[in-house]
Motif scaffolding. Sequence first.
Motif, PDB file in Angstrom:
ATOM      1  N   GLU A  35       1.472   3.032  19.476  1.00 45.40           N
ATOM      2  CA  GLU A  35       1.233   3.081  18.037  1.00 45.40           C
ATOM      3  C   GLU A  35       2.483   2.719  17.243  1.00 45.40           C
ATOM      4  O   GLU A  35       3.594   3.121  17.580  1.00 45.40           O
ATOM      5  CB  GLU A  35       0.778   4.482  17.627  1.00 45.40           C
ATOM      6  N   LYS A  36       2.244   1.925  16.180  1.00 46.99           N
ATOM      7  CA  LYS A  36       3.308   1.603  15.235  1.00 46.99           C
ATOM      8  C   LYS A  36       3.019   2.441  13.987  1.00 46.99           C
ATOM      9  O   LYS A  36       2.095   2.143  13.240  1.00 46.99           O
ATOM     10  CB  LYS A  36       3.252   0.110  14.943  1.00 46.99           C
ATOM     11  N   ARG A  37       3.806   3.487  13.798  1.00 48.05           N
ATOM     12  CA  ARG A  37       3.573   4.414  12.681  1.00 48.05           C
ATOM     13  C   ARG A  37       4.109   3.793  11.395  1.00 48.05           C
ATOM     14  O   ARG A  37       5.270   3.391  11.346  1.00 48.05           O
ATOM     15  CB  ARG A  37       4.262   5.739  13.035  1.00 48.05           C
ATOM     16  N   GLY A  56       6.682   0.999  -4.301  1.00 46.54           N
ATOM     17  CA  GLY A  56       7.558   0.955  -3.129  1.00 46.54           C
ATOM     18  C   GLY A  56       7.864  -0.492  -2.814  1.00 46.54           C
ATOM     19  O   GLY A  56       7.151  -1.384  -3.265  1.00 46.54           O
ATOM     20  N   PRO A  57       8.946  -0.734  -2.072  1.00 48.61           N
ATOM     21  CA  PRO A  57       9.328  -2.120  -1.771  1.00 48.61           C
ATOM     22  C   PRO A  57       8.301  -2.825  -0.895  1.00 48.61           C
ATOM     23  O   PRO A  57       7.488  -2.167  -0.246  1.00 48.61           O
ATOM     24  CB  PRO A  57      10.660  -1.968  -1.025  1.00 48.61           C
ATOM     25  N   SER A  58       8.366  -4.153  -0.866  1.00 48.63           N
ATOM     26  CA  SER A  58       7.442  -4.923  -0.039  1.00 48.63           C
ATOM     27  C   SER A  58       7.607  -4.542   1.427  1.00 48.63           C
ATOM     28  O   SER A  58       8.725  -4.342   1.891  1.00 48.63           O
ATOM     29  CB  SER A  58       7.696  -6.418  -0.202  1.00 48.63           C
ATOM     30  N   GLY A  59       6.491  -4.414   2.107  1.00 47.00           N
ATOM     31  CA  GLY A  59       6.515  -4.126   3.542  1.00 47.00           C
ATOM     32  C   GLY A  59       6.673  -2.662   3.875  1.00 47.00           C
ATOM     33  O   GLY A  59       6.699  -2.282   5.037  1.00 47.00           O
ATOM     34  N   VAL A  60       6.739  -1.784   2.844  1.00 37.01           N
ATOM     35  CA  VAL A  60       6.951  -0.362   3.112  1.00 37.01           C
ATOM     36  C   VAL A  60       5.686   0.289   3.676  1.00 37.01           C
ATOM     37  O   VAL A  60       5.748   1.274   4.405  1.00 37.01           O
ATOM     38  CB  VAL A  60       7.443   0.373   1.845  1.00 37.01           C
ATOM     39  N   GLY A  61       4.526  -0.280   3.336  1.00 41.29           N
ATOM     40  CA  GLY A  61       3.262   0.288   3.834  1.00 41.29           C
ATOM     41  C   GLY A  61       2.280   0.631   2.728  1.00 41.29           C
ATOM     42  O   GLY A  61       1.420   1.484   2.899  1.00 41.29           O
ATOM     43  N   LYS A  62       2.383  -0.048   1.592  1.00 39.65           N
ATOM     44  CA  LYS A  62       1.501   0.260   0.461  1.00 39.65           C
ATOM     45  C   LYS A  62       0.049  -0.118   0.766  1.00 39.65           C
ATOM     46  O   LYS A  62      -0.870   0.651   0.510  1.00 39.65           O
ATOM     47  CB  LYS A  62       1.979  -0.485  -0.799  1.00 39.65           C
ATOM     48  N   THR A  63      -0.128  -1.325   1.303  1.00 39.16           N
ATOM     49  CA  THR A  63      -1.490  -1.756   1.637  1.00 39.16           C
ATOM     50  C   THR A  63      -2.082  -0.855   2.720  1.00 39.16           C
ATOM     51  O   THR A  63      -3.239  -0.456   2.646  1.00 39.16           O
ATOM     52  CB  THR A  63      -1.488  -3.230   2.101  1.00 39.16           C
ATOM     53  N   THR A  64      -1.241  -0.502   3.678  1.00 45.83           N
ATOM     54  CA  THR A  64      -1.684   0.397   4.749  1.00 45.83           C
ATOM     55  C   THR A  64      -2.145   1.733   4.157  1.00 45.83           C
ATOM     56  O   THR A  64      -3.210   2.248   4.515  1.00 45.83           O
ATOM     57  CB  THR A  64      -0.525   0.626   5.748  1.00 45.83           C
TER      58      THR A  64
HETATM   59  N1  LIG Z   1      -3.062  -4.925  11.142  1.00 48.89           N
HETATM   60  C1  LIG Z   1      -1.769  -4.614  11.366  1.00 48.89           C
HETATM   61  N2  LIG Z   1      -1.335  -4.402  12.629  1.00 48.89           N
HETATM   62  C2  LIG Z   1      -0.037  -4.074  12.868  1.00 48.89           C
HETATM   63  N3  LIG Z   1       0.897  -3.929  11.916  1.00 48.89           N
HETATM   64  C3  LIG Z   1       0.525  -4.115  10.636  1.00 48.89           C
HETATM   65  C4  LIG Z   1      -0.833  -4.475  10.289  1.00 48.89           C
HETATM   66  N4  LIG Z   1      -0.896  -4.602   8.948  1.00 48.89           N
HETATM   67  C5  LIG Z   1       0.348  -4.345   8.482  1.00 48.89           C
HETATM   68  N5  LIG Z   1       1.199  -4.053   9.476  1.00 48.89           N
HETATM   69  C6  LIG Z   1       2.627  -3.699   9.335  1.00 48.89           C
HETATM   70  O1  LIG Z   1       2.718  -2.559   8.522  1.00 48.89           O
HETATM   71  C7  LIG Z   1       3.884  -2.627   7.695  1.00 48.89           C
HETATM   72  C8  LIG Z   1       3.472  -2.356   6.257  1.00 48.89           C
HETATM   73  O2  LIG Z   1       2.628  -3.391   5.808  1.00 48.89           O
HETATM   74  P1  LIG Z   1       1.845  -3.288   4.423  1.00 48.89           P
HETATM   75  O3  LIG Z   1       1.090  -2.016   4.401  1.00 48.89           O
HETATM   76  O4  LIG Z   1       1.066  -4.536   4.258  1.00 48.89           O
HETATM   77  O5  LIG Z   1       3.055  -3.226   3.405  1.00 48.89           O
HETATM   78  P2  LIG Z   1       3.077  -3.516   1.827  1.00 48.89           P
HETATM   79  O6  LIG Z   1       1.665  -3.575   1.338  1.00 48.89           O
HETATM   80  O7  LIG Z   1       3.846  -2.384   1.257  1.00 48.89           O
HETATM   81  O8  LIG Z   1       3.796  -4.796   1.626  1.00 48.89           O
HETATM   82  C9  LIG Z   1       4.484  -3.987   7.911  1.00 48.89           C
HETATM   83  O9  LIG Z   1       5.613  -3.844   8.754  1.00 48.89           O
HETATM   84  C10 LIG Z   1       3.411  -4.772   8.604  1.00 48.89           C
HETATM   85  O10 LIG Z   1       3.968  -5.688   9.503  1.00 48.89           O
END
Ligand SMILES: Nc1ncnc2c1ncn2[C@@H]1O[C@H](COP(=O)(O)OP(=O)(O)O)[C@@H](O)[C@H]1O
Lengths: 271, 273
Positions: A35-37, A56-64
């Motif tokens: 798992e990638k937390r 939060g900054p880009s790539g922090v996990g906002k979409t997640t």
């Molecule tokens: N489907 C996925 N599988 C594995 N890693 C993911 C997936 N989607 C996003 N990530 C990783 O999760 C991290 C956060 O991504 P994301 O939530 O899109 O950030 P943000 O929306 O803040 O830019 C990134 O490092 C990205 O590579």
Amino acid sequence: MTIPQSIHTGTLTTTGNVLLKVDNIALGYGEGAAEKRIVDALSFDVGLGEFISIVGPSGVGKTTLLRGLSGLLKPKVGQVVVGGHVVSGPHPDIAVVFQDYSRSLMPWMSTRENVAFPLQGRGAGKAERNKEAEAALEAVGLGGQGDKYPWEMSGGMQQRVAIARALAYNAKVLLMDEPFASVDAQTRFDLEDLVIDLREKLGVTIILVTHDVDEAIYLADKVIVIAEKPATVVDVIETGFGTHRDQVATKADPRFQDARARILTRLRHND
Amino acid sequence: MTLEMQAPTPTAVKAGRVGSKVNWGLTLQRVLALIIILALWQVAVVVGLLPSITPGVIEVFGAIGAALTMPTFWAALGQTLTAATTGWLISCVVGVTLGLLIGTIRPLDRSTSVVVEFGRAFPTIALMPVVMLMLGATMTMEVTMVVLASVWPVLVQAILGSRRLDPAIVDTVQIFRIPRALWFRRVLLPSAMPFIATGIRISASISILAAVGVEVLTQVPGLGRLITLAQEAQRWDMAFAYLFFAGLFGWGIATLLAWGEKSLLAWNRQSDD
Ligand SMILES: Nc1ncnc2c1ncn2[C@@H]1O[C@H](COP(=O)(O)OP(=O)(O)O)[C@@H](O)[C@H]1O
Ligand SMILES: [Mg+2]
């Protein structure tokens, strides 16, 4: 402007004034040891009718995080509760406006059909669907444009259609993922003010995710700052602007400047 | 029978859009090419380059005219088109339904991929003796053969088409909790349609070929049967005239479908821009 009446109504089971509760959630991709937390030990409450920005900054996990809130991604730990129910998958009280809004609209459907489609999924008749869709289009300033196709519209208009679709779905909570990131500055201001206006008129609860600190402060009652790896809440700021905003006056307000300084310091500190 | 599967590329589509205006220069070139081919044919016949039984261009045109006045010709044409159309429609429905299911259900996709690859490469005409034995020289046999020959392009294109659903649309459909049946009809099918349309068009041409082929080889009535009878009666001019009609209809249907595709799938062109 006609507002879909049904958006005001409906009963909710809420604990006190809390409509949505994020309770110590962890989110990640992959299972077990692989798992990638991405998000960990993250909690916050959202009151009925509140406007929350998550910055939060880009790539922090906002979409997640947004996928976790909307039931698209199951938390590894903890839970999301909306209106007293644990979210275990997409929920009728939660609508989403996606980051890729133009790709989330279906090019083979007219604007009206796109907006009405979630209602069709719910089994509403054609007349009712069209009436609700027209009202939602009207609410976002696209009255009478239902016959156009998404690809005949500008990016800003497509974003309005995506918002109208979420409104027509009649959910209590509207989640928005960087909704204005890919439009020009003037369109962006117009859309920000549209969303503020909709919140005031329809009483819908909004959680908006953005990497833009100014936007986060301008729109929200409460700004939640997320940072670190895995992402968690590092600060919460009440803006105290009330329901009215002005692109010039609000941004010149000392409270705006203070919040801005505080968030930027916070985020720099966490780099 | 091997098939080249094709994805509609934006460039091909753009060229099609330009072509929607009548291009007189191109039409002239095409007519000229046709005239040259006919002239070469006539010269070859006169010089004796082709077997002596080969009819000349004039005779074939005469035979085409004669066929148009023969009730047996119209009846045969009707039978061939009925069998081809019936088989083609069955292929479309079966191919699209199966293809979309296979394309979206991962385990089904994995377990059937070999069968699909095998089926599309299989020389269907070799199956005819078996199908004949089971169904006799009947219209049902003919339709069955048409389906066996023409279902593959639709099936393969539907599988390919169903795989290109945009992830943003997959999320949208989930968030708004669209029921499966509605999703299938209003999301998956239209999204795969540009690919399916190509399969449907190829399948239409194959249907006519297969129907005529079966009629040539068996006693089933139709255009193909008339060709065999004309050959047996040494009426080579008539045989060529019937062949001409078989070709004409194959081409006509393909053209009609291409045109329908262009107007019904306008959204696909536009959103590619
Ligand atoms: N489907 C996925 N599988 C594995 N890693 C993911 C997936 N989607 C996003 N990530 C990783 O999760 C991290 C956060 O991504 P994301 O939530 O899109 O950030 P943000 O929306 O803040 O830019 C990134 O490092 C990205 O590579
Ligand atoms: Mg994002």
